[in-house]
Every structure is written in structure tokens, then in C-alpha cells.
Design a protein around this motif. Structure first.
Motif, PDB file in Angstrom:
ATOM      1  N   ALA A 115     -38.359  -5.703 127.197  1.00 36.71           N
ATOM      2  CA  ALA A 115     -38.381  -6.352 128.507  1.00 36.71           C
ATOM      3  C   ALA A 115     -38.192  -7.862 128.376  1.00 36.71           C
ATOM      4  N   VAL A 116     -38.798  -8.449 127.370  1.00 41.68           N
ATOM      5  CA  VAL A 116     -38.631  -9.890 127.147  1.00 41.68           C
ATOM      6  C   VAL A 116     -37.160 -10.209 126.895  1.00 41.68           C
ATOM      7  N   THR A 117     -36.506  -9.360 126.113  1.00 44.54           N
ATOM      8  CA  THR A 117     -35.074  -9.539 125.856  1.00 44.54           C
ATOM      9  C   THR A 117     -34.281  -9.442 127.151  1.00 44.54           C
ATOM     10  N   ALA A 118     -34.651  -8.481 128.000  1.00 42.17           N
ATOM     11  CA  ALA A 118     -33.960  -8.301 129.284  1.00 42.17           C
ATOM     12  C   ALA A 118     -34.195  -9.489 130.214  1.00 42.17           C
ATOM     13  N   VAL A 119     -35.399 -10.044 130.185  1.00 44.94           N
ATOM     14  CA  VAL A 119     -35.689 -11.237 131.003  1.00 44.94           C
ATOM     15  C   VAL A 119     -34.833 -12.403 130.541  1.00 44.94           C
ATOM     16  N   THR A 120     -34.739 -12.572 129.234  1.00 42.48           N
ATOM     17  CA  THR A 120     -33.921 -13.651 128.681  1.00 42.48           C
ATOM     18  C   THR A 120     -32.451 -13.491 129.076  1.00 42.48           C
ATOM     19  N   ALA A 121     -32.019 -12.235 129.220  1.00 40.71           N
ATOM     20  CA  ALA A 121     -30.628 -11.956 129.605  1.00 40.71           C
ATOM     21  C   ALA A 121     -30.443 -11.941 131.110  1.00 40.71           C
ATOM     22  N   ASP A 122     -31.465 -12.328 131.867  1.00 40.30           N
ATOM     23  CA  ASP A 122     -31.429 -12.340 133.337  1.00 40.30           C
ATOM     24  C   ASP A 122     -31.209 -10.952 133.938  1.00 40.30           C
ATOM     25  N   GLU A 123     -31.702  -9.930 133.248  1.00 35.35           N
ATOM     26  CA  GLU A 123     -31.615  -8.568 133.775  1.00 35.35           C
ATOM     27  C   GLU A 123     -32.913  -8.120 134.439  1.00 35.35           C
ATOM     28  N   LEU A 124     -34.000  -8.784 134.073  1.00 31.36           N
ATOM     29  CA  LEU A 124     -35.327  -8.524 134.649  1.00 31.36           C
ATOM     30  C   LEU A 124     -35.951  -9.845 135.059  1.00 31.36           C
ATOM     31  N   VAL A 125     -36.881  -9.767 136.020  1.00 22.40           N
ATOM     32  CA  VAL A 125     -37.641 -10.971 136.363  1.00 22.40           C
ATOM     33  C   VAL A 125     -39.106 -10.729 135.997  1.00 22.40           C
TER      34      VAL A 125
END
Length: 268
Positions: free
Chosen positions: A258-268
Motif C-alpha cells: 500500500a505504501v508503494t501504491a501511495v507513492t505511485a499516486d494509486e492510493l490515498v
């Protein structure tokens, strides 16, 4: 002595010997467990990174304190959980660390351990009956959900329609986290929840449910999920549908993926 009578006596003696050997082996196993200092750690499903980390950290800490720790899983099934706890009782462990499968059924399981004189420490999700466990070590899931909902609401621009992915019904957090979300999102006048569906904390199930929700509610601009695994499943479905850029996804837990996804602007 007649041969049939001799055979019966031999059978009785062999049966008695087997029973004594079994009892001795059990007593030795219990004595060894107590001599070594053994802890049974029972988590939900280690395929989920959160529960995997829960078991790993508990085992590492127990080892540092001089205990031999064994991690098993119940996969959200109270029957499997009961069998794991009964096995720990039979082995004579010094303590049990348990992430319960169900608030009510797990309480009865903990009661058995308590009756056997084995202390139980509850982590992550609480029991319906207070006083059975030595301690319940829980995070404030309502507060956490409220914090996440505020961040997600800002990213949504406080307007739009959304769907919610729910955890496994037997897990108390499956009701607690939506309550926290609702405390914040329910007051947003421009926001509308159009559907809520269980995805059982599972990424694959969330992917499948999100695909269905996109078909039945193509107008949605947001997805909020009770944990990161479900949020990541939603992200996968939205990517596949070419909708990720127009739908804001929020999760809960802070798993590495999830942290990776947040960094990729896929999750908030």
C-alpha cells in the motif's frame, strides 16, 4: 490358562501399556513445553501482510524474551481456531497470543484455555466477553478509520459517489472500521455511498467485487476499503478498466504494498 483367555489378557496388557505410554508421552511433552517456556501464537491468515507481520513480530519478541514460539493460523474459521487452541492446551504451553476469528465464538475458546490455567493475550480484534483474556491489545480502529476517511474525503474534493469494501463479517473490525468511516463521510453533504459489499479482507475477492461494482455503478468516483489488501484489489480492477485516474481509492493499515501504491499516486 486356556489360549483364548491368555490372548484376551495379552490384549488387555498391551492396551494398558499403550495407554500408559501415551499418557507418559503427553506428560513429557507438557513438561518439556513448560521447561522451555513455550508460547503459541495464533493469527488469522498469514497470506495477508498485516497478519504475517503480526505473527513474525510476536514470534521474534517471544524469542528475544527466551521463549520458544510457534505461529499457526485459523484463517478466520472459529473451528480451526478452536482446534489450534486445544492443541496448545494439550501441549501445556505457557501462554497463548491470539488474534481472534470471531468476537463471540473465540470467547468460548479462550474460556477453555483459561480453565486450563493458560493465560491468553488478545491482539488486533476484541472479544465480546470481557475478563477472559489477561489483556486485549487493540488499536483504536474507529480513530484510525476517521483519520483515513478525512484524508480520502479531501482527495475526493468532498463530493461524488463511492462504494465501500467491507471485511469478513465475523471479524469485529469489519463493523468498527466502517463506523469510523461513516462518522466522517456521513456528514459530507456532497458525498453519496451507492453500495457496500463484503470482500473479506482479501485482495482477489476485492478485485472481483470491484469489477462487479463498476458494471453496476459506472458513475462512481471513489472506493474506500476496510484494509489495504481490499484497496489494492480495487486498484487492480480500476487499472484493468482504465478508470484508476478518475476514481480515488483509500485503504487502511499501511502495508508495504500500500505504501508503494501511495507513492505511485494509486492510493490515498
Amino acid at each position: 490358562m486356556p489360549r483364548p483367555a491368555l490372548l484376551r489378557r495379552l490384549r488387555h496388557l498391551l492396551l494398558l501399556a499403550l495407554l500408559l505410554a501415551t499418557a507418559q508421552a503427553q506428560a513429557q511433552a507438557q513438561a518439556q513445553a513448560r521447561a522451555e517456556g513455550r508460547i503459541s501464537i495464533i493469527v488469522n491468515n498469514p497470506e495477508n501482510p498485516y497478519w504475517a507481520a503480526e505473527g513474525d513480530v510476536a514470534k521474534a519478541t517471544a524469542t528475544e524474551l527466551g521463549y520458544k514460539a510457534v505461529v499457526t493460523a485459523h484463517e478466520g474459521n472459529p473451528l480451526i481456531e478452536g482446534a489450534r487452541v486445544d492443541a496448545a492446551i494439550a501441549a501445556g504451553v505457557d501462554a497463548i497470543i491470539l488474534d481472534p476469528a470471531d468476537a463471540t465464538d473465540s470467547a468460548e475458546t479462550v474460556r477453555r484455555a483459561k480453565s486450563a490455567g493458560i493465560p491468553v493475550f488478545i491482539v488486533n480484534a476484541g472479544l465480546a466477553m470481557p475478563g477472559l483474556a489477561v489483556a486485549q491489545l487493540l488499536s483504536n480502529n474507529v480513530q484510525g478509520a476517521e483519520l483515513g476517511a478525512r484524508r480520502w474525503l479531501r482527495a475526493m474534493g468532498e463530493t461524488g459517489s463511492y462504494v465501500e469494501l467491507l471485511g469478513a463479517a465475523a471479524d469485529p473490525n469489519a463493523a468498527i472500521r466502517p463506523k469510523g468511516f461513516g462518522n466522517i463521510l456521513g456528514a459530507a453533504e456532497g458525498l453519496h455511498r451507492v453500495a457496500a459489499t463484503p470482500a473479506d479482507w482479501n485482495r482477489t475477492r476485492a478485485y472481483e467485487e470491484t469489477r462487479k461494482l463498476l458494471a453496476s455503478h459506472p458513475q462512481i468516483t471513489g472506493v474506500i476499503a476496510g484494509n489495504d489488501e481490499m484497496a489494492l484489489g480495487a486498484v487492480a480492477a480500476l487499472k484493468e478498466a482504465g478508470r484508476l485516474a478518475s476514481v480515488t481509492v483509500g485503504g487502511f493499515d499501511g502495508s508495504p504494498d500500500a505504501v508503494t501504491a501511495v507513492t505511485a499516486d494509486e492510493l490515498v
